[in-house]
Write an enzyme that holds these catalytic residues in place. Sequence first.
Site, PDB file in Angstrom:
ATOM      1  N   CYS A   1     -26.605 -40.265  19.438  1.00 55.44           N
ATOM      2  CA  CYS A   1     -26.096 -40.430  18.166  1.00 55.44           C
ATOM      3  C   CYS A   1     -24.932 -41.151  18.327  1.00 55.44           C
ATOM      4  O   CYS A   1     -24.106 -41.231  19.128  1.00 55.44           O
ATOM      5  CB  CYS A   1     -25.875 -39.004  17.325  1.00 55.44           C
ATOM      6  SG  CYS A   1     -24.891 -38.764  15.867  1.00 55.44           S
TER       7      CYS A   1
ATOM      8  N   GLU B   1     -46.883 -25.876  26.919  1.00 51.42           N
ATOM      9  CA  GLU B   1     -47.652 -26.413  25.891  1.00 51.42           C
ATOM     10  C   GLU B   1     -48.829 -27.296  26.483  1.00 51.42           C
ATOM     11  O   GLU B   1     -48.460 -28.257  27.434  1.00 51.42           O
ATOM     12  CB  GLU B   1     -46.899 -27.128  24.833  1.00 51.42           C
ATOM     13  CG  GLU B   1     -45.841 -26.317  23.987  1.00 51.42           C
ATOM     14  CD  GLU B   1     -45.207 -27.315  22.863  1.00 51.42           C
ATOM     15  OE1 GLU B   1     -45.765 -28.522  22.546  1.00 51.42           O
ATOM     16  OE2 GLU B   1     -44.346 -26.913  22.386  1.00 51.42           O
TER      17      GLU B   1
ATOM     18  N   GLU C   1     -38.009 -28.859  23.482  1.00 48.58           N
ATOM     19  CA  GLU C   1     -38.462 -30.451  23.591  1.00 48.58           C
ATOM     20  C   GLU C   1     -37.283 -31.214  23.353  1.00 48.58           C
ATOM     21  O   GLU C   1     -37.183 -32.012  22.628  1.00 48.58           O
ATOM     22  CB  GLU C   1     -39.493 -31.020  22.890  1.00 48.58           C
ATOM     23  CG  GLU C   1     -40.861 -30.376  23.556  1.00 48.58           C
ATOM     24  CD  GLU C   1     -41.987 -31.007  22.761  1.00 48.58           C
ATOM     25  OE1 GLU C   1     -43.122 -31.016  23.284  1.00 48.58           O
ATOM     26  OE2 GLU C   1     -42.047 -31.540  21.675  1.00 48.58           O
TER      27      GLU C   1
ATOM     28  N   TRP D   1     -50.764 -36.896  16.965  1.00 49.43           N
ATOM     29  CA  TRP D   1     -49.692 -37.885  16.760  1.00 49.43           C
ATOM     30  C   TRP D   1     -50.139 -39.425  17.515  1.00 49.43           C
ATOM     31  O   TRP D   1     -49.305 -40.257  17.567  1.00 49.43           O
ATOM     32  CB  TRP D   1     -48.438 -37.527  17.510  1.00 49.43           C
ATOM     33  CG  TRP D   1     -48.742 -36.590  18.624  1.00 49.43           C
ATOM     34  CD1 TRP D   1     -48.885 -35.098  18.704  1.00 49.43           C
ATOM     35  CD2 TRP D   1     -48.758 -37.079  19.759  1.00 49.43           C
ATOM     36  NE1 TRP D   1     -48.978 -34.624  19.785  1.00 49.43           N
ATOM     37  CE2 TRP D   1     -48.998 -35.627  20.865  1.00 49.43           C
ATOM     38  CE3 TRP D   1     -48.952 -38.230  20.686  1.00 49.43           C
ATOM     39  CZ2 TRP D   1     -49.004 -35.751  22.223  1.00 49.43           C
ATOM     40  CZ3 TRP D   1     -48.828 -38.262  22.169  1.00 49.43           C
ATOM     41  CH2 TRP D   1     -49.069 -36.870  22.750  1.00 49.43           C
TER      42      TRP D   1
END
Length: 713
Positions: A164, A312, A156, A320
Amino acid sequence: MNGSQRHGPTRVPGLLYGGDYNPEQWPEQVWAEDAALMKEAGVNLVTVGVFAWARLQPAADRWDFDWLDRLLEVLHAHGVAVDLATATASPPAWLVRAHPEVLPVTADGVRLEFGSRQHYCPSSPHYRAAAVELARALARRYADHPALVLWHVHNEYGDHVTECFCPRSAADFRRWLAQRYGTVERLNAAWGTSFWSQHYGSLAEIEPPRTAPGPGNPTQLLDWRRFCSDALLACHRAEKAVLDELSPGVPVTTNFMSMFKALDYWQWARHEDLVSDDAYPDPADPRAHVRAALGYDLMRSLRGGAPWLLLEQAPSAVSWRPVNVPKPPALRRLWALQAVARGSDGVLSFQWRASRAGAEKFHSAMLPHRGTAGRAWRESVRFGAELARLGSVAGGRSRAEVAVLLDWESWWALELDDHPSARMRWPELLRPWYAALHARSVPVDFVAPGADLTGYRVLLAPNAYLLRDSTAHWLTRFAAGGGQLVCGGFSGVVDEHDHIHPGGSPGPLRELLGVAVDEYWPLPDGATTPVTLADGRTLAATLWSEWLESLGAETFARYTGGPLAGRPAVTRHGTAWYVSCHLGAEPAAERETGREAGGDPGAGTGADEGIGAVLDAVLAAAGVTPLLELPPDVEATVRTNPDGVAHLFLLNHGRHPVAITLPDRWSGAVDLLTGARAGDTLPLGPLDVAVLRRWHHPTAAPSPTTPERPEPR
């Protein structure tokens, strides 16, 4: 034809079934028990090692593969194939302590700490080198292992860290800009740096778009989005190159996350041998299946209609969401088969055995905390047996005559700040268009700018805010060739540098569409404005409207209230249509649920079907007809194999039984789930599924009570 005679994307016959397996969380004596239970459940593929980096490489100079050797032998002995992960999604503590600069930095200058996952800077040379070294070590050891059928790079990408802002990322960004623009003069022109005295004397002066006192440069922000997608893709490509070198012939994938904004999946899919997806529809949302169908159609489209893999999904509840609602048994089955209906060659779950510790210990599993006493286990076994009956579906493709333009660059640019309305978000603009086609049983593909449009009769662009000249020429050629083109509002506004097109929108489409936008007229939250068709039906526009001038286009619908009353709202110019407002009301069947397909505020009046009323006229003009005439909440797809054997999936997402009238060509087909032969009418219970198979010659089809064999050629 039985499942053992048809191969999907791996050498495992039939459809794939299984899930993520994390044996490092369990004592070794559990492994044999797990493998035996996998065999009992019909599992033929498990994903192994996704988060096992610290176990595989306990220290910079120490490796431990013995446990993985033993595990793969156990799985192989039980007939379970392996999707082996490179384990690079979560760098171990020793790496980040030896090289703290591996950890990512936010736009505010905060360095994120170890203790979760995906704690790395995509541009970090230390991270990339360590990840490639691990991938190389795994490939050297397991390339020829008989259990290995698929490589799983990372996990993922972009789920937690998409960007960043550290000094290393800044240097990488400058390198990327140098490759894109060549000189600082060209960059200044592209970024419009004469505005607000943002001129740069050299590329060395440029930093990432960190937190600033006010709005940032929009072109810089757009380029940053491009760069961040490319930076993560570079990480993936570095690992894949090693796997391709040392393990040729074993396909490589990385799991996507449906329609995910941060990564341009058109670019990524070029570097996938098999597209795979993680999908977690919300059981609390009665229209979740429509959004799931949209994501599955995208996955199928990313590699030109090739089968993909649902890598998945949740067997029941996730862990979550603010409230994690479980799936009723019938819904688990229905949603899993929906993925197969829309092109997946298997159904894998997260995860096999429920975790006892960690952040996902309340996430459901195929083997729950109660073990074989739990209902989830019984459902896992039952569904595995059902999926095995559908082996002949593997490899099948679907056909669509309607395409939807999806341009990630335009998505990024559309959602930048300081626009006429912050409510113009790509997913919310797209969903009503898709939901209208889904409700009408009209198959849809997604296409990238410049794609081959052979075979498509309709091309929809719910929004094309950023429009390159090359894309405009491509759209024009499609319409000139007789295709029906429909563009939504706020399209053709800017070029690839986010500069306004000369003369305003729709920019290079002005001549094709035969309209000009004089002024944008966004609507306040909760407000609607009436739009009336020539036949007298009134729709309700929400979010957006435009002061539109006709330059030769005929008016299909007008604004009939508010400051734009009397002005064109929807126009047609030959085969090119322009919808200047957001007709976001949900189809009638969806209104009954009390939720909107597009998640938008506001709805229509009376029998209003929003954008569907416009698309009906477009489809009629193009000669596009529904796949089947279906009751509300019933979904239909067809997958056809290269040898011509077709499978019709019928899925009832409603809470009431229905009766479906079948066309003659499907009457008498065998339902692979029940073995029964369909009549002229097929009954389908609430949340139920039928999968009908049609042979070349119906008279040669086998009896549902006898073993099936391929029809002689």
